[in-house]
Design an enzyme around this catalytic site. Structure first.
Site, PDB file in Angstrom:
ATOM      1  CD  GLN A  89      -2.616   1.147   2.678  1.00  8.77           C
ATOM      2  OE1 GLN A  89      -2.520   0.207   3.472  1.00  8.77           O
ATOM      3  NE2 GLN A  89      -3.489   2.130   2.846  1.00  8.77           N
ATOM      4  N   GLY A  90       0.714   2.092  -1.017  1.00  7.53           N
ATOM      5  CA  GLY A  90       1.519   3.310  -1.099  1.00  7.53           C
ATOM      6  C   GLY A  90       0.714   4.553  -0.787  1.00  7.53           C
ATOM      7  CB  SER A 130       2.331   6.868   4.916  1.00  3.24           C
ATOM      8  OG  SER A 130       1.237   6.552   5.726  1.00  3.24           O
ATOM      9  CD  GLU A 185      -6.150   0.443   7.309  1.00  9.64           C
ATOM     10  OE1 GLU A 185      -6.447   1.576   6.882  1.00  9.64           O
ATOM     11  OE2 GLU A 185      -4.989   0.053   7.499  1.00  9.64           O
ATOM     12  CD  GLU A 240       0.091   8.149  22.720  1.00  9.22           C
ATOM     13  OE1 GLU A 240       0.399   7.659  21.613  1.00  9.22           O
ATOM     14  OE2 GLU A 240       0.292   7.545  23.804  1.00  9.22           O
TER      15      GLU A 240
END
Lengths: 392, 378
Positions: A133-134, A136, A251, A377
């Site tokens: 998966q490209g 980020s 996802e 977070e």
């Protein structure tokens, strides 16, 4: 009488009983197809997983949630829930090609052309073609819409330039689905396109990132005039954000399903290791008592994850939105995975300093769990703001 | 909380009716006022609940109940917990009715008593003769003796829920030849007469009970095994856990309301990330505990005693831990007013302290869970 199922997995759920015909069928098949434990070396581990994927796929045991017309069985999320529990109980290798199976495949079914579906879906299912998966980029992590990788249509090819990062198992992938900017000067969510980019070409350089565990699970992917056939577009040109959102839904819908049962089986190993370490004096009485308490807490926390996963499956079956459950699962799963890795190492005391051991590796590798799918977070912020309505 | 484990349209409709009634009825003023009355609970509201049929929601139809099962029963416990409703619902329609249902097979006396619990003519309390938690290897704290014209029971039970004002005490007493039997003891036969204990939780009544060759009437024709008594404890543990979840949800929601509205440094308290993250952790813990509880309720309905034996102590332990944590966080997140008696947060904390002692503490419930998981219960 408490059965082994209850001891390992916990109380049964009403809709996924331990004597369910699906479980019985899958157990019988798994019993006839024993598989070696996973090796520690990453390359060997990936090959082992890929081989197992192919064995299962050859017998119709991969992609069960895919529609029958695309080679799946069209099973509902509760059956998938049982599937993941059973393959974990049998200690099978972890799934590979999940970017294809869980993300790109279903997204192609929703947005892809007939030609792309026919070209790519069979290879995803069989495991003959591996995917990564490209999305980020170095400056676009949580803020994905700021991405800068661009593609330009020249003749009958897209020419892609830019850099992707945190691409899982890119070094083993045949194809990468790349979200990139195809309208010059466009901003944010507009002007993006989802392309299918072959990895094995001069314009693509994969540079694995070495982790504290010694693994290289993630990579930087450099795209320098990478070429993509004109028609290898998932959805419409300029509608990449919409395709990406569809993909994220898949996802979130799947998050964590696999892991509670695998964790429970893993915890049995921890319990065994602790018994050995206590018997041979590796651990003091006090340290062993503390480790036992931690392991019991972990069993309870994995039960909690299991109940969340079950709730997610029930909601998904009813066609409901899983966003809320997804953020919780992510948080619960990430924190749990780290503590399980540490407990595994703790059960063998000082021995878990020695390289080449699964517990040594698991402790280090697990530190990534509360980071790579959205930090704990960030998850807490999402829960507090979107689910609990606290002000920004 | 974040998820609602109730799914069917019927369950959601009943929930809305229950929430509507409990919200308007059990206001802070009325809850506090009821605590000061001689009976210690809201008699008007209790009568209304009986008239509305709540005491029979989870009880079989052939004895006058609505036969809606354990999920609906738990939903009522949850919502009453959320309002700290001062009623004998948990002791009588929860624990008492469960004992009659689980320990007695086909018996007219049990049916008659159940019907009386449903229609409110009898309010009962449950005294467990094995002591607290699940029956183990300890000597029983209440035993039964055959006498010429019947039976007597002897022993004691500490801090029995809703026993101070009960008409009938149901006693699970040990038999000399082994096993257990359910007895009913008229409140009038108890000497000394039980007196309400003053505890930190003013919304509840407790009493210590003493039995000294006290006349008792057996219910049901035969004795039952420890396993059957364990099944009863599993059942009431799930009911109590549902109440615990209600306590945790309500005080967390009140805290979230406060953080959204109270301003300091020119912005709402809830916009501070340190507080947000604490709220997120509490909300997730409460949500997940609730899933454990309602899963266990599903197992009661499915009559899956093997899974329930594991799920019930798990639900009780985790709901107890989470409830305590949620009420403690609620005090802290309220700041100064949190520890004053001006807001109800302290009442929730004190209900939590009481609930944790009712059946088994989290530590003891986890110990039970471990025994079941490793097959060492007998």
């Amino acid at each position: 009488m408490t059965s082994l199922d209850h001891q390992v997995l916990g109380p049964a759920f009403a809709q996924t009983p331990y004597d369910h015909p699906f479980r019985v069928e899958l157990r019988a098949w798994l019993a006839e197809h024993p598989v070696d434990p996973e090796p520690l070396d990453q390359d060997a581990r990936f090959r082992h997983r890929r081989d197992w994927h192919r064995t299962m796929a050859g017998n119709g045991w991969v992609g069960l949630h895919w529609p029958v017309e695309h080679g799946g069985r069209g099973v509902d999320p509760l059956t998938q829930f049982m599937y993941y529990e059973e393959v974990a109980l049998a200690a099978t290798p972890e799934p590979v090609n999940t970017p294809g199976l869980i993300l790109l495949g279903p997204t192609l079914m929703a947005h892809g052309s007939a030609e792309l579906k026919a070209r790519f879906l069979p290879g995803i299912l069989s495991g003959d073609e591996m995917w990564c998966q490209g999305f980020s980029e170095p400056d676009s992590g949580s803020d994905l819409a700021s991405l800068r990788t661009r593609a330009e249509l020249v003749g009958d090819e897209w020419i892609v330039n830019g850099q992707k990062i945190w691409t899982t198992f890119a070094q083993y992938a045949d194809y990468c689905f790349v979200l990139c900017r195809t309208e010059a000067g466009s901003e944010r969510h507009r002007g993006l396109t989802l392309l299918i980019c072959p990895v094995d070409q001069d314009g693509v350089t994969v540079r694995p990132i070495r982790q504290i565990s010694g693994d290289n699970e993630f990579s930087e992917v450099f795209l320098d005039d990478a070429r993509v056939p004109k028609d290898w577009v998932v959805g419409e040109v300029g509608q990449g954000w919409s395709a990406a959102m569809t993909l994220f839904q898949f996802e979130r819908g799947d998050q964590g399903y696999t892991d509670h049962a695998r964790m429970l089986v893993h915890l049995l190993d921890c319990e065994d290791a602790l018994r050995v370490a206590e018997a041979d004096g590796t651990l003091t009485v006090d340290r062993a008592a503390d480790a036992r308490r931690v392991q019991r807490d972990l069993w309870v926390r994995i039960q909690e994850l299991r109940h969340l996963n079950y709730r997610g499956a029930v909601l998904a079956k009813a066609g409901q939105e899983l966003g809320a459950v997804g953020s919780m699962t992510n948080l619960v799963w990430g924190e749990l995975e780290k503590d399980l890795g540490s407990a595994f190492a703790e059960a063998s005391g000082a021995r878990s300093l020695v390289l080449g051991r699964h517990d040594t590796h698991a402790r280090l590798a697990s530190r990534a769990a509360s980071i790579y799918s959205g930090t704990s977070e960030i998850q807490r912020n999402i829960i507090a703001e979107r689910l609990l309505g606290l002000p920004k | 909380m974040i998820t609602e484990p109730l799914t069917t349209a019927d369950e959601l409709e009943i929930r809305d009716v229950v929430v509507d009634f409990t919200r308007t009825t059990f206001t802070s003023e009325r809850v506090r006022a009821a605590a000061l009355t001689p009976r210690g609970y809201d008699e008007v509201a209790w009568k209304q609940m009986v008239d509305l049929g709540w005491t029979g929601l989870g009880i079989a139809e052939d004895v006058g109940g609505a036969g809606l099962g354990a999920i609906v029963q738990c939903l009522v416990h949850r919502e009453l917990g959320a309002r700290l409703a001062p009623t004998p619902f948990l002791g009588s329609a929860g624990f008492g009715a469960a004992a009659l249902d689980v320990l007695v097979d086909d018996d007219e006396a049990a049916h008659g008593l159940l019907a009386a619990v449903v229609d409110g003519t009898v309010q009962c309390a449950l005294a467990l003769g094995h002591g607290r938690g699940w029956p183990g290897h300890e000597s029983p704290s209440i035993t039964a003796q055959p006498v010429d014209d019947g039976w007597t029971v002897t022993g004691s039970a500490a801090l029995v829920l809703d026993a101070a004002r009960a008409d009938v005490v149901l006693v699970v007493a040990a038999l000399e030849e082994g096993g257990w039997r359910l007895f009913q003891v008229a409140a009038s036969a108890l000497t000394p007469t039980p007196v309400p204990l003053l505890t930190v939780d003013v919304t509840r009544t407790y009493a210590d009970l003493l039995f000294d060759h006290t006349p008792a009437t057996p219910i049901g024709a035969s004795s039952v095994t420890s396993d059957r008594v364990s099944l009863l404890v599993d059942r009431i543990a799930v009911y109590l856990a549902a109440e615990m979840v209600g306590v945790a949800i309500a005080c967390t929601n009140q805290t979230l309301d406060y953080l959204r509205t109270r301003h300091q440094f020119g912005k709402p308290l809830g916009s501070f990330q340190a507080l947000k993250h604490r709220c997120a952790d509490v909300a997730v813990a409460v949500t997940v505990a609730q899933e454990l509880v309602f899963s266990a309720a599903t197992l009661i309905e499915a009559d899956d005693v093997t899974s329930l034996a594991l799920a019930a102590p798990l639900a009780l332990a985790r709901a107890g831990e989470v409830m305590l944590h949620a009420t403690q966080e609620a005090i802290q997140l309220h700041g100064g007013v949190g520890f004053t008696d001006e807001v109800d947060i302290g009442l929730y904390y004190k209900r939590a302290l009481g609930d944790l002692e009712l059946i088994a503490s989290p530590v003891d419930a986890y110990a039970r869970m471990d025994l079941v998981r490793t097959g060492k219960t007998s």
